[in-house]
Design an enzyme around this catalytic site. Structure first.
Site, PDB file in Angstrom:
ATOM      1  N   GLU A 120      20.856 -10.410  23.751  1.00  0.00           N
ATOM      2  CA  GLU A 120      20.558  -9.251  22.895  1.00  0.00           C
ATOM      3  C   GLU A 120      20.631  -9.670  21.443  1.00  0.00           C
ATOM      4  O   GLU A 120      21.097 -10.773  21.121  1.00  0.00           O
ATOM      5  CB  GLU A 120      21.517  -8.095  23.208  1.00  0.00           C
ATOM      6  CG  GLU A 120      21.253  -7.470  24.566  1.00  0.00           C
ATOM      7  CD  GLU A 120      22.156  -6.294  24.893  1.00  0.00           C
ATOM      8  OE1 GLU A 120      22.780  -5.737  23.982  1.00  0.00           O
ATOM      9  OE2 GLU A 120      22.245  -5.955  26.073  1.00  0.00           O
ATOM     10  N   HIS A 249      20.029   2.676  16.942  1.00  0.00           N
ATOM     11  CA  HIS A 249      19.403   1.716  17.856  1.00  0.00           C
ATOM     12  C   HIS A 249      17.910   1.698  17.535  1.00  0.00           C
ATOM     13  O   HIS A 249      17.287   2.750  17.418  1.00  0.00           O
ATOM     14  CB  HIS A 249      19.645   2.136  19.310  1.00  0.00           C
ATOM     15  CG  HIS A 249      19.378   1.035  20.291  1.00  0.00           C
ATOM     16  ND1 HIS A 249      18.123   0.533  20.510  1.00  0.00           N
ATOM     17  CD2 HIS A 249      20.209   0.340  21.111  1.00  0.00           C
ATOM     18  CE1 HIS A 249      18.190  -0.431  21.427  1.00  0.00           C
ATOM     19  NE2 HIS A 249      19.444  -0.572  21.797  1.00  0.00           N
ATOM     20  N   ARG A 295      20.890  -5.288  14.885  1.00  0.00           N
ATOM     21  CA  ARG A 295      20.296  -3.957  14.987  1.00  0.00           C
ATOM     22  C   ARG A 295      20.012  -3.273  13.661  1.00  0.00           C
ATOM     23  O   ARG A 295      19.014  -2.578  13.513  1.00  0.00           O
ATOM     24  CB  ARG A 295      21.274  -3.058  15.745  1.00  0.00           C
ATOM     25  CG  ARG A 295      20.844  -2.880  17.135  1.00  0.00           C
ATOM     26  CD  ARG A 295      21.805  -2.099  17.889  1.00  0.00           C
ATOM     27  NE  ARG A 295      21.827  -2.695  19.210  1.00  0.00           N
ATOM     28  CZ  ARG A 295      22.634  -2.332  20.171  1.00  0.00           C
ATOM     29  NH1 ARG A 295      23.525  -1.390  19.939  1.00  0.00           N
ATOM     30  NH2 ARG A 295      22.568  -2.901  21.327  1.00  0.00           N
ATOM     31  N   HIS A 356      22.999   5.879  17.574  1.00  0.00           N
ATOM     32  CA  HIS A 356      23.386   5.283  18.853  1.00  0.00           C
ATOM     33  C   HIS A 356      24.885   5.090  18.991  1.00  0.00           C
ATOM     34  O   HIS A 356      25.461   5.349  20.057  1.00  0.00           O
ATOM     35  CB  HIS A 356      22.685   3.933  18.971  1.00  0.00           C
ATOM     36  CG  HIS A 356      22.962   3.178  20.227  1.00  0.00           C
ATOM     37  ND1 HIS A 356      22.623   3.650  21.473  1.00  0.00           N
ATOM     38  CD2 HIS A 356      23.540   1.966  20.439  1.00  0.00           C
ATOM     39  CE1 HIS A 356      22.970   2.765  22.392  1.00  0.00           C
ATOM     40  NE2 HIS A 356      23.553   1.737  21.803  1.00  0.00           N
ATOM     41  N   ARG A 391      28.129  -3.088  14.738  1.00  0.00           N
ATOM     42  CA  ARG A 391      28.586  -3.617  16.028  1.00  0.00           C
ATOM     43  C   ARG A 391      27.576  -4.584  16.633  1.00  0.00           C
ATOM     44  O   ARG A 391      26.372  -4.293  16.682  1.00  0.00           O
ATOM     45  CB  ARG A 391      28.797  -2.457  17.002  1.00  0.00           C
ATOM     46  CG  ARG A 391      29.152  -2.890  18.404  1.00  0.00           C
ATOM     47  CD  ARG A 391      29.337  -1.685  19.275  1.00  0.00           C
ATOM     48  NE  ARG A 391      28.096  -0.966  19.476  1.00  0.00           N
ATOM     49  CZ  ARG A 391      27.348  -1.037  20.565  1.00  0.00           C
ATOM     50  NH1 ARG A 391      27.723  -1.789  21.590  1.00  0.00           N
ATOM     51  NH2 ARG A 391      26.243  -0.335  20.678  1.00  0.00           N
TER      52      ARG A 391
HETATM   53  P1  FAD Z   1      32.265   7.727  26.880  1.00  0.00           P
HETATM   54  O1  FAD Z   1      31.808   6.830  27.925  1.00  0.00           O
HETATM   55  O2  FAD Z   1      31.239   8.445  26.086  1.00  0.00           O
HETATM   56  O3  FAD Z   1      33.239   8.799  27.540  1.00  0.00           O
HETATM   57  C1  FAD Z   1      33.738   9.865  26.773  1.00  0.00           C
HETATM   58  C2  FAD Z   1      34.314  10.884  27.713  1.00  0.00           C
HETATM   59  O4  FAD Z   1      35.038  11.862  26.983  1.00  0.00           O
HETATM   60  C3  FAD Z   1      33.287  11.648  28.517  1.00  0.00           C
HETATM   61  O5  FAD Z   1      33.790  11.788  29.816  1.00  0.00           O
HETATM   62  C4  FAD Z   1      33.224  13.002  27.831  1.00  0.00           C
HETATM   63  O6  FAD Z   1      32.807  14.063  28.647  1.00  0.00           O
HETATM   64  C5  FAD Z   1      34.666  13.152  27.433  1.00  0.00           C
HETATM   65  N1  FAD Z   1      34.924  14.092  26.335  1.00  0.00           N
HETATM   66  C6  FAD Z   1      34.372  14.113  25.103  1.00  0.00           C
HETATM   67  N2  FAD Z   1      34.906  15.109  24.377  1.00  0.00           N
HETATM   68  C7  FAD Z   1      35.820  15.724  25.167  1.00  0.00           C
HETATM   69  C8  FAD Z   1      36.694  16.825  25.001  1.00  0.00           C
HETATM   70  N3  FAD Z   1      36.732  17.538  23.865  1.00  0.00           N
HETATM   71  N4  FAD Z   1      37.493  17.188  26.026  1.00  0.00           N
HETATM   72  C9  FAD Z   1      37.452  16.512  27.210  1.00  0.00           C
HETATM   73  N5  FAD Z   1      36.642  15.470  27.421  1.00  0.00           N
HETATM   74  C10 FAD Z   1      35.837  15.077  26.418  1.00  0.00           C
HETATM   75  N6  FAD Z   1      27.606  -0.495  24.917  1.00  0.00           N
HETATM   76  C11 FAD Z   1      27.682  -1.751  25.412  1.00  0.00           C
HETATM   77  O7  FAD Z   1      28.660  -2.454  25.169  1.00  0.00           O
HETATM   78  N7  FAD Z   1      26.683  -2.219  26.215  1.00  0.00           N
HETATM   79  C12 FAD Z   1      25.582  -1.491  26.525  1.00  0.00           C
HETATM   80  O8  FAD Z   1      24.717  -1.938  27.241  1.00  0.00           O
HETATM   81  C13 FAD Z   1      25.470  -0.183  25.990  1.00  0.00           C
HETATM   82  N8  FAD Z   1      24.375   0.581  26.237  1.00  0.00           N
HETATM   83  C14 FAD Z   1      24.364   1.876  25.798  1.00  0.00           C
HETATM   84  C15 FAD Z   1      23.283   2.700  26.133  1.00  0.00           C
HETATM   85  C16 FAD Z   1      23.289   4.035  25.771  1.00  0.00           C
HETATM   86  C17 FAD Z   1      22.121   4.914  26.137  1.00  0.00           C
HETATM   87  C18 FAD Z   1      24.374   4.559  25.025  1.00  0.00           C
HETATM   88  C19 FAD Z   1      24.393   6.004  24.635  1.00  0.00           C
HETATM   89  C20 FAD Z   1      25.426   3.743  24.661  1.00  0.00           C
HETATM   90  C21 FAD Z   1      25.427   2.402  25.033  1.00  0.00           C
HETATM   91  N9  FAD Z   1      26.489   1.557  24.696  1.00  0.00           N
HETATM   92  C22 FAD Z   1      26.549   0.294  25.198  1.00  0.00           C
HETATM   93  C23 FAD Z   1      27.671   2.096  24.025  1.00  0.00           C
HETATM   94  C24 FAD Z   1      28.742   2.376  25.091  1.00  0.00           C
HETATM   95  O9  FAD Z   1      28.118   2.879  26.242  1.00  0.00           O
HETATM   96  C25 FAD Z   1      29.764   3.374  24.609  1.00  0.00           C
HETATM   97  O10 FAD Z   1      30.229   3.028  23.340  1.00  0.00           O
HETATM   98  C26 FAD Z   1      30.941   3.388  25.584  1.00  0.00           C
HETATM   99  O11 FAD Z   1      30.471   3.681  26.876  1.00  0.00           O
HETATM  100  C27 FAD Z   1      31.969   4.397  25.150  1.00  0.00           C
HETATM  101  O12 FAD Z   1      32.919   4.542  26.165  1.00  0.00           O
HETATM  102  P2  FAD Z   1      34.047   5.630  25.998  1.00  0.00           P
HETATM  103  O13 FAD Z   1      34.834   5.616  27.246  1.00  0.00           O
HETATM  104  O14 FAD Z   1      34.718   5.424  24.712  1.00  0.00           O
HETATM  105  O15 FAD Z   1      33.234   7.001  25.845  1.00  0.00           O
HETATM  106  C1  SIN Z   2      21.130  -1.742  24.859  1.00  0.00           C
HETATM  107  O1  SIN Z   2      21.036  -1.952  26.071  1.00  0.00           O
HETATM  108  O2  SIN Z   2      20.237  -1.985  24.046  1.00  0.00           O
HETATM  109  C2  SIN Z   2      22.399  -1.146  24.334  1.00  0.00           C
HETATM  110  C3  SIN Z   2      23.392  -2.183  24.141  1.00  0.00           C
HETATM  111  C4  SIN Z   2      24.497  -1.704  23.258  1.00  0.00           C
HETATM  112  O3  SIN Z   2      24.464  -0.609  22.728  1.00  0.00           O
HETATM  113  O4  SIN Z   2      25.435  -2.483  23.077  1.00  0.00           O
END
Ligand code: FAD
Ligand code: SIN
Length: 546
Positions: A120, A249, A295, A356, A391
């Protein structure tokens, strides 16, 4: 209604679930999550998890790439810790049952797995461990399965945290009370099904609520990403930092019916090129790394091209690759695009940048501790110092895994110190004097207005004038929301509106503060990086009232 628990985990993405599984051996754990358990950014993650597994790669190279992307303001100790701990955490996921793509699927060894490593932007080596283009779904599947069968974990779906509860202890020196210390003792949580606000009292509380992409009109993020953790943390008194660094993104699908669909950077990693409407490749004008530049560079280049041409989108083209390879490597993207009439093995994909990832967040130390006792924050909601001003791709899932480890270790130590103490009684939610709202329309207007103004004035390219206009409008909207908030019974939409308004205000404040351009923050008046004055983080804390 009161619930008592040792560990209260708010959020069920990779951060919350991994932490919950690790601490469950030492106490009872309650996870509250605002919708169905899998609704998270984690579940949508495509590209994968960055980590060093190849002989021609090294920790030093991964560290260097992370620092370069972060544009000189990453915390070096944090970068080293996260990069070096990566392989261990990935193996842990495999042991739990996560299936990543291997070079040879038949020969699966946990000790030295031969991963099919993707590439990437900003990475100098292939180091993205992935499960096709649905890495997050696979990780979330396994973590949810494990959490559901763990007897020490109680899962409350459709329970939305509204605010943290803080209590105070008196600090004594001998028999004299010298000071008072605040600590977190739980959260108020709205049960969306019964509409009752419940009190969850806890010894240790974890914010793992993910990102805040929904502050912007166009985003790759799912609907849950409304910055609730940052807003709750800030209101409770934690420091927040670096909220000006919103990552856009470069390649989200541009189609009137496609809501929030990302075209993974891995597509460019496999040779996808960016072209304009006339079919010309343009990235070489902007960076020698072309499509695989970081990015911030690619998103700004697309923004410039679109402003120059007046076109609605640019295009990402992978049609020169063999159709079977494209379908096998990107089954999800292939299928989704086909639903919109785009066959990516033949047609270029219309793409635009969209909000993103939030690089800033609730400030923590290397064990995920915030500056409020007994309150931890990990995952996208936290600011650890890993990402600096931008990032590096696929470092986010990695960060969540590593901090779930360090935070759980520390939280267990904290719990042991508190074991002889009762879980403190928290005050109940008070909704006296409030009535049911008959003005739901105002909530939806304010939502729209905030998301439009953030997109138009606080987007990829900023200026003093645009920021101050955004600030004036946000101030007015905030005033209205506050009046509304105290007069009417709470609803999920109102909770989220209040949070996105606050996070928008904090993003603007951080952006106004930084008088230079660095990483993801680009401003017309100060187009250069100024290391002498601004090689530092931006911190904010809620002013004390009274
Ligand atoms: P999340 O996975 O978003 O989980 C947050 C949780 O908190 C959810 O369950 C939500 O419902 C809950 N929540 C929120 N507010 C409240 C509240 N007030 N009360 C109760 N629950 C609540 N990163 C990478 O490293 N590699 C990738 O390939 C990648 N691809 C991505 C693709 C997409 C489309 C997106 C959107 C992001 C991507 N990212 C990627 C970024 C990465 O996915 C996120 O930064 C990471 O998953 C965040 O994890 P988290 O557990 O912190 O939050
Ligand atoms: C992607 O697959 O392009 C997302 C990867 C990331 O957000 O780290």
């Amino acid at each position: 209604m009161e619930h008592k628990t040792d560990f209260l985990v708010i959020g069920s993405g990779i951060a919350g679930l991994t932490f919950a599984l690790k601490v469950a051996e030492f106490g009872n754990v309650t996870i509250v999550t605002k919708k169905e358990v899998v609704e998270s950014s984690t579940n949508h993650a495509q590209g994968g998890i960055a980590s060093v597994f190849d002989d021609i790669d090294s920790f030093d190279l991964h560290i260097q790439d992370t620092l370069e992307a972060g544009d000189d303001i990453c915390n070096h100790d944090v970068v080293k810790m996260v990069v070096k701990d990566g392989p261990e955490r990935i193996k842990e996921l495999i042991n739990l049952g996560v299936k990543f793509n291997l070079k040879n699927q038949a020969e699966n060894s946990t000790d030295s797995p031969d991963f099919d490593l993707g590439r990437e932007g900003g990475h100098s080596r292939n180091r993205i461990i992935h499960a096709h283009d649905m890495t997050g779904k696979e990780v979330e599947r396994v973590l949810v399965e494990q959490a559901r069968k763990n007897e020490n974990i109680s899962l409350f779906e459709n329970h939305m945290a509204i605010d943290l509860i803080t209590c105070s202890t008196r600090i004594k020196r001998g028999s004299v009370i010298t000071d008072q210390e605040d600590f977190c003792c739980g959260a108020y949580v709205l049960d969306r099904k019964s509409n009752v606000v419940k009190t969850f009292s806890s010894k240790i509380t974890l914010l793992a609520t993910g990102g805040s992409g929904k502050v912007y009109l166009y985003t790759s993020n799912p609907d849950i990403a409304t910055g609730d953790g940052i807003a709750m943390g800030y209101r409770a008194g934690t420091k927040v930092a670096n909220l000006e660094f919103v990552q856009f993104h470069p390649t989200c699908l541009y189609h009137p019916e496609a809501k929030n669909f990302l075209i993974s950077e891995a597509v460019r990693g496999e040779g996808g090129i960016l072209i304009n409407t006339s079919g010309n490749r343009f990235m070489e004008k902007y960076d020698p790394k072309k499509e695989l530049a970081c990015r911030d560079v690619v998103a700004r280049a697309i923004d410039t091209e679109l402003k120059k041409s007046g076109d609605d989108s640019v295009f990402l083209d992978i049609s020169h690759k063999k159709p079977d390879f494209v379908k096998q490597r990107f089954p999800n993207i292939y299928q989704r695009c086909l639903e919109f009439g785009i066959d990516i093995t033949k047609d270029p994909i219309p793409v635009v940048p969209a909000a993103h990832y939030m690089c800033g967040g609730v400030v923590t130390d290397m064990s995920g501790r915030t500056d409020i006792q007994r309150l931890y924050a990990i995952g996208e909601t936290a600011f650890t110092g890993l990402h600096g001003a931008n990032r590096l791709a696929s470092n986010s899932l990695l960060e969540a895994l590593v901090y779930a480890e360090t935070a759980s270790n520390q939280a267990v130590i904290d719990l042991k110190k508190l074991n002889d103490k009762e879980i403190p009684e928290s005050p109940r939610w008070d909704e006296s004097g409030t009535t049911n709202s008959d003005e739901g329309i105002m909530v939806s207007h304010d939502w729209d207005e905030i998301r439009h103004l953030m997109w138009n004035y606080v987007g990829i390219v900023r200026s003093d004038k645009r920021l101050s206009r955004a600030k004036r409008r946000i101030d007015n909207i905030q005033e209205e929301i506050n009046r509304y908030y105290w007069d009417f019974k709470i609803t999920p939409d109102l909770i989220e509106l209040r949070n996105i308004a606050l996070v928008a205000e904090l993003i603007i404040k951080c952006a106004e503060h930084r008088k230079e351009s660095r990483g993801l923050h680009y401003t017309i008046e100060y187009p250069e990086k100024n290391d002498k004055l601004w090689k530092k983080d931006t911190f904010l804390r809620r002013p004390l009232v009274g």
